[in-house]
Scaffold this active site. Sequence first.
Site, mmCIF file in Angstrom:
data_model
loop_
_atom_site.group_PDB
_atom_site.id
_atom_site.type_symbol
_atom_site.label_atom_id
_atom_site.label_comp_id
_atom_site.label_asym_id
_atom_site.label_seq_id
_atom_site.Cartn_x
_atom_site.Cartn_y
_atom_site.Cartn_z
ATOM 1 N N ARG A 270 0.786 -1.232 0.000
ATOM 2 C CA ARG A 270 0.000 0.000 0.000
ATOM 3 C C ARG A 270 0.820 1.285 0.000
ATOM 4 N NH1 ARG A 270 -5.176 -0.298 3.636
ATOM 5 N NH2 ARG A 270 -3.717 0.282 5.254
ATOM 6 N N ASP A 271 2.120 1.217 -0.285
ATOM 7 C CA ASP A 271 2.921 2.438 -0.427
ATOM 8 C C ASP A 271 4.157 2.163 -1.286
ATOM 9 O OD1 ASP A 271 3.493 5.140 -0.110
ATOM 10 O OD2 ASP A 271 4.552 4.855 1.785
ATOM 11 N N ILE A 272 3.950 1.481 -2.418
ATOM 12 C CA ILE A 272 5.066 1.184 -3.319
ATOM 13 C C ILE A 272 5.467 2.475 -4.032
ATOM 14 C CG2 ILE A 272 5.758 -0.023 -5.441
ATOM 15 C CD1 ILE A 272 5.705 -1.881 -3.060
#
Length: 189
Positions: A141-143
């Site tokens: 959820r934060d690539i």
Amino acid sequence: RSNKYLVLVNGKENREGEGATSIVYKVEDIKTKEVYAAKILTKEEYRNFFDNEKEFLTFLKEKGIESVVNIIDSGEGDIKVGNSSIKRKYLILEYAEKKDLTRYINQNLMSNGFSKSHAQLLFSKILEAIKAIHESGVCHRDIKTDNILLDNKFNPKICDFGFSAYIKNNKKIICGTYPYAAPEILITK
């Protein structure tokens, strides 16, 4: 525990990076002389993200996923700041010698040190890493390029699992870094 690791360089130069919740230092195990990264929580209000990262790194390590930055140790200890000591949570992580992908691209793009074939191979490895994470039941959820580290063999290692969730939990919370969010996330109310 808190005196097991030694910050390698005094002053600001020992910082390897800084995010919204923590600062990362290059440290050395006093006994073995192994070099690691120490991620230290700086803002107490973000403790849940820090604990979340520890949970997911530990889970993925147990699953044997090698494309994720390896957690070595964790705990809480006194950190010397000026003339006083404060208790801080920390994670000891594998050290990525080539830093993050953002720095690597910025340093090599202008000097033509980033060939098309090298970029394709690196991108392929990043996709394999994300696939392995998803197959284990985790969504990062934060690539972003800041959260992809490179080891000394240029293998990508995904890091910063503070926003992660188990896919089966079907969380509908919008999180991550705004400029990296997919357009469909941004247009959804």
